[in-house]
Scaffold this active site. Structure first.
Site, PDB file in Angstrom:
ATOM      1  N   ASP A 162       0.818  -1.213   0.000  1.00 20.99           N
ATOM      2  CA  ASP A 162       0.000   0.000   0.000  1.00 20.99           C
ATOM      3  C   ASP A 162       0.854   1.266   0.000  1.00 20.99           C
ATOM      4  O   ASP A 162       2.054   1.221   0.282  1.00 20.99           O
ATOM      5  CB  ASP A 162      -0.934   0.016   1.220  1.00 20.99           C
TER       6      ASP A 162
ATOM      7  N   GLU B 263       0.337  -1.416   5.488  1.00 17.94           N
ATOM      8  CA  GLU B 263       1.384  -0.995   6.423  1.00 17.94           C
ATOM      9  C   GLU B 263       1.157   0.428   6.881  1.00 17.94           C
ATOM     10  O   GLU B 263       1.351   0.764   8.047  1.00 17.94           O
ATOM     11  CB  GLU B 263       2.767  -1.119   5.761  1.00 17.94           C
TER      12      GLU B 263
HETATM   13 ZN   LIG Z   1       6.872   2.223   3.954  1.00 15.70          ZN
END
Ligand SMILES: [Zn+2]
Length: 418
Positions: A92, A185
């Site tokens: 992401d 993340e």
């Molecule tokens: Zn990163």
């Protein structure tokens, strides 16, 4: 192992073409969505990577129900018993700036001048010494309307480039290599639904860092405080002495956060309070404060201070109420990594063997590596060659991305000798 000139060019070409492809997949995550992955676009990149791994000849590839790609490149003959080493990067991109319709621009032999982007934005080497140092080298930047996504698609491209090289160069003997691409993340959830049953890495490395040679074994302790202000709404014409305005209560709270302990006023080892989002009405307001500190004791004290601020606001608004909910996000991984020094020692050796100077610095943030480290798998973080993350001025250095890919190859080779 010495990389010949030809290898440099092959590795660079592989990493660059992969990177340019991956950044065009829209994988912006959303921290307000509970489920994993938080956004559908992350599936597109995950599926693309599964296909590419299979096309390279990697047979053990899994895409989990929560959008983790986990794959294994089997050990060379005779290396079946050396430790399994994992390499992790995230799918992401940050939701602070759009990651949709990214139009990466590759500049070969950068002339060292100002680069003009959309919307009067510009990359100015006079303001960015790292950029000035890229003169004569290749870089990749945005068109100025979106972020680039080198955080962390540079990391993905470098790991994929290493897998490709290891398959083509079967004379590089290595142990079992684990490849993990994780969703969300940037949401700070910390590896939700991680497929532990599929993972067998004894040590892992995230490729989620910055400039050439930077390696990170220390990160913030992190918590998110969601502060809810309950006011008392009434007709403003008849509110004298009666109304408690949640909007004003929230503003009051923000004013109590010390300005000298904000992200924009700190660096190095100083922690902060970050008032990251606010919304509300007279009746009810919500404020998100991200709290960060390297020292766990100071971290606890910071969270206590939030409680004091809440009481102080309540004292000023007797008709109102303040509620704080704290979510633990991740912890400083230094202590755990120090317990297993071989993870860092091997990494330093890999940098040295590939001719890169080591620069150890603290991460003013966290990585998925902090979570894995907590679970007992020491996970230092490696540079990727990206800069100015989460913004429209993001760029990446091609020679540094190539160097990161070579470090991955050298690391897995070194562990094969362990
Ligand atoms: Zn990163």
């Amino acid at each position: 192992m010495r990389f010949k000139e030809i290898d440099e060019k092959i590795i660079a070409a592989s990493v660059v073409s992969r990177f340019l492809r991956y950044v065009q997949v829209w994988t912006t995550s959303c921290r307000h969505v509970e489920k994993t992955p938080s956004t559908p676009g992350q599936w597109d990149l995950a599926k693309l990577l599964v296909e590419e791994l299979q096309a390279l000849g990697v047979q053990d590839v899994t895409l989990t129900d929560s959008c983790y790609v986990i794959a294994h490149l089997p050990a060379s003959a005779g290396k079946e018993n050396v430790p399994c080493v994992g390499f992790l990067a995230h799918l992401d991109t940050s939701d602070e700036v759009s990651g949709k319709d990214v139009k990466p621009r590759l500049v070969e032999d950068y002339d060292g001048g100002v680069i003009y982007l959309a919307g009067n934005r510009r990359l100015d080497p006079a303001l960015d010494p790292d950029l000035a140092a890229q003169k004569g080298k290749s870089i990749i930047h945005t068109d100025g309307t979106t972020l680039l996504g080198a955080d962390d698609k540079a990391g993905i491209a470098e790991i994929m480039g290493a897998v490709e090289c290891l398959i083509q160069r079967s004379e590089i003997a290595h142990g079992d290599m684990e490849i993990i691409f994780s969703p969300d993340e940037e949401t700070g959830k910390g590896l939700p639904d991680f497929p532990y049953e599929k993972s067998r890495a004894a040590v892992c490395y995230t490729l989620d860092g910055g400039a050439l040679g930077e390696i990170e074994v220390e990160c913030f302790n992190a918590a998110e405080a969601v502060i809810t202000f309950t006011g008392k709404s009434m007709h403003p014409g008849y509110a004298r002495g009666k109304m408690a305005n949640a909007v004003v209560m929230a503003a009051n709270f923000v004013n109590m956060l010390p300005r000298s302990e904000s992200p924009e006023a700190t660096d190095g080892y100083f922690g902060y309070f970050y008032a990251s989002e606010i919304n509300g009405t007279t009746e009810r307001a919500r404020l998100d404060v991200l709290v960060r500190d390297f020292d766990l004791g100071v971290m606890k004290e910071r969270l206590e201070r939030l409680e004091f601020f809440a009481k102080a606001v309540e004292a000023q608004f007797p008709e109102g109420a303040v509620n704080i909910e704290i979510t633990d996000q991740y912890h400083n991984m230094k202590e755990k990594i120090d317990e297993r020094p071989e993870a860092l020692d091997m990494l330093k050796q890999a940098l040295s063997n590939t001719g890169v100077d080591v620069r150890i610095k603290p991460i003013r943030g966290g990585t998925d590596g902090s979570r894995l480290t907590e679970m007992g798998v020491p996970t230092p973080n490696i540079f990727t060659g990206g800069r100015n993350w989460h913004g429209t001025l993001e760029w990446a250095s091609v020679p540094e991305m190539t160097a990161a890919c070579k470090v991955v190859i050298e690391l897995i080779r070194l562990w094969g000798e362990a």
